[in-house]
Design a protein around this motif. Structure first.
Motif, PDB file in Angstrom:
ATOM      1  N   ASP A   3       0.828  -1.213   0.000  1.00 34.38           N
ATOM      2  CA  ASP A   3       0.000   0.000   0.000  1.00 34.38           C
ATOM      3  C   ASP A   3       0.860   1.260   0.000  1.00 34.38           C
ATOM      4  N   ILE A   4       1.974   1.230   0.764  1.00 36.00           N
ATOM      5  CA  ILE A   4       2.862   2.395   0.801  1.00 36.00           C
ATOM      6  C   ILE A   4       3.504   2.614  -0.563  1.00 36.00           C
ATOM      7  N   ASP A   5       3.926   1.544  -1.208  1.00 39.75           N
ATOM      8  CA  ASP A   5       4.525   1.670  -2.541  1.00 39.75           C
ATOM      9  C   ASP A   5       3.513   2.254  -3.531  1.00 39.75           C
ATOM     10  N   GLU A   6       2.270   1.799  -3.439  1.00 41.23           N
ATOM     11  CA  GLU A   6       1.235   2.324  -4.337  1.00 41.23           C
ATOM     12  C   GLU A   6       0.983   3.798  -4.069  1.00 41.23           C
ATOM     13  N   ALA A   7       0.981   4.180  -2.782  1.00 41.83           N
ATOM     14  CA  ALA A   7       0.756   5.587  -2.442  1.00 41.83           C
ATOM     15  C   ALA A   7       1.906   6.461  -2.935  1.00 41.83           C
ATOM     16  N   LYS A   8       3.129   5.968  -2.794  1.00 38.76           N
ATOM     17  CA  LYS A   8       4.282   6.711  -3.304  1.00 38.76           C
ATOM     18  C   LYS A   8       4.187   6.869  -4.823  1.00 38.76           C
ATOM     19  N   GLN A   9       3.813   5.793  -5.494  1.00 40.15           N
ATOM     20  CA  GLN A   9       3.727   5.850  -6.948  1.00 40.15           C
ATOM     21  C   GLN A   9       2.662   6.835  -7.400  1.00 40.15           C
ATOM     22  N   ALA A  10       1.584   6.932  -6.637  1.00 33.99           N
ATOM     23  CA  ALA A  10       0.534   7.896  -6.973  1.00 33.99           C
ATOM     24  C   ALA A  10       1.058   9.325  -6.865  1.00 33.99           C
ATOM     25  N   VAL A  11       1.893   9.596  -5.853  1.00 37.51           N
ATOM     26  CA  VAL A  11       2.489  10.928  -5.717  1.00 37.51           C
ATOM     27  C   VAL A  11       3.427  11.195  -6.899  1.00 37.51           C
TER      28      VAL A  11
END
Length: 242
Positions: A3-11
């Motif tokens: 989830d953290i990786d996905e959130a970073k990628q969204a940024v």
């Protein structure tokens, strides 16, 4: 992907699109550390700061965005360290000494030129680093930053921390375009480090949320990443023997 990786990628995705649409970087910057427009002005602004003028050693990423900073470091007589691409060597850093250069600062500071003229060395023979200049995709005003997702900057800083070469006295700087500075929270993991200063072509932002790992976070490293980086593979083998 967590989830953290996905959130970073969204940024990353939002910042890349905003930066390109806003004319802050070339159209091919998506997926990269952006070679933002005005990077020469950001380097000049950084060079005017006391933290830079006091520094004797600078470690900088080999990205095009930081080329003016690397040139300025050599012109100002500072010892310059750069990572070997993908850290694919048991001696994963280049050392460029302005006092022994046989080519121009512009040529030596370019990653292709560095490969020809620089000395390769491991952390055991490096000097303490006064300023770390890190390539970034996005950074917020608290100093939380993310790169393009490959994780090399985190590994380089972690190795230098473990070796006692990046200390509490070391200043970590992110030169970026103003469109790369976001107001939102950016998720962090244990291996992430924050920056102390953001420098854009137009302003200097002092950050107060310093966060640094104690060193390598082995639980965050995949077997593939360890195998691809010789110094990590050697350290893992040593850990298993001890």
């Amino acid at each position: 992907m967590s989830d953290i990786d996905e959130a970073k990628q969204a940024v990353r995705d939002r910042v890349w699109r905003r930066l390109i649409a806003g004319g802050g970087a070339p159209d091919d910057s998506y997926g990269k550390i952006p070679g933002f427009y005005g990077n020469d002005r950001a380097a000049e602004r950084l060079a005017g700061l006391d933290l830079w003028q006091r520094a004797a050693t600078v470690k900088a990423n080999p990205d095009w965005a930081q080329l003016p900073v690397r040139i300025r470091a050599l012109e100002d007589g500072k010892l310059l360290y750069m990572a070997v691409p993908r850290m694919a060597s048991m001696e994963p850093f280049y050392e460029i000494d302005p006092n022994t250069l046989t080519v121009s600062a512009e040529e030596a500071a370019d990653k292709r030129g560095a490969a020809q003229v620089a000395r390769r060395l491991g952390v055991g023979t490096m000097r303490p680093v006064d300023v770390v200049v890190c390539g970034s995709v996005a950074v917020n005003r608290s100093g939380v930053r993310i790169g393009k997702g490959a994780g090399y900057s985190d590994l380089e800083v972690a190795l230098l921390i473990e070796a006692g070469l990046v200390t509490d006295d070391t200043v970590i700087v992110a030169p970026v375009h103003g469109l790369q500075v976001v107001d939102e929270d950016i998720p962090e993991t244990e291996h992430d480090f924050s920056v102390d200063v953001i420098v854009t072509p137009d302003e200097v932002i002092l950050c107060t949320g310093r966060r640094r790992p104690r060193g390598l976070v082995w639980s965050d490293l995949t077997a593939e990443k360890i195998a691809a980086i010789p110094v990590l593979a050697a350290r893992q083998a040593s850990r298993r023997r001890s």
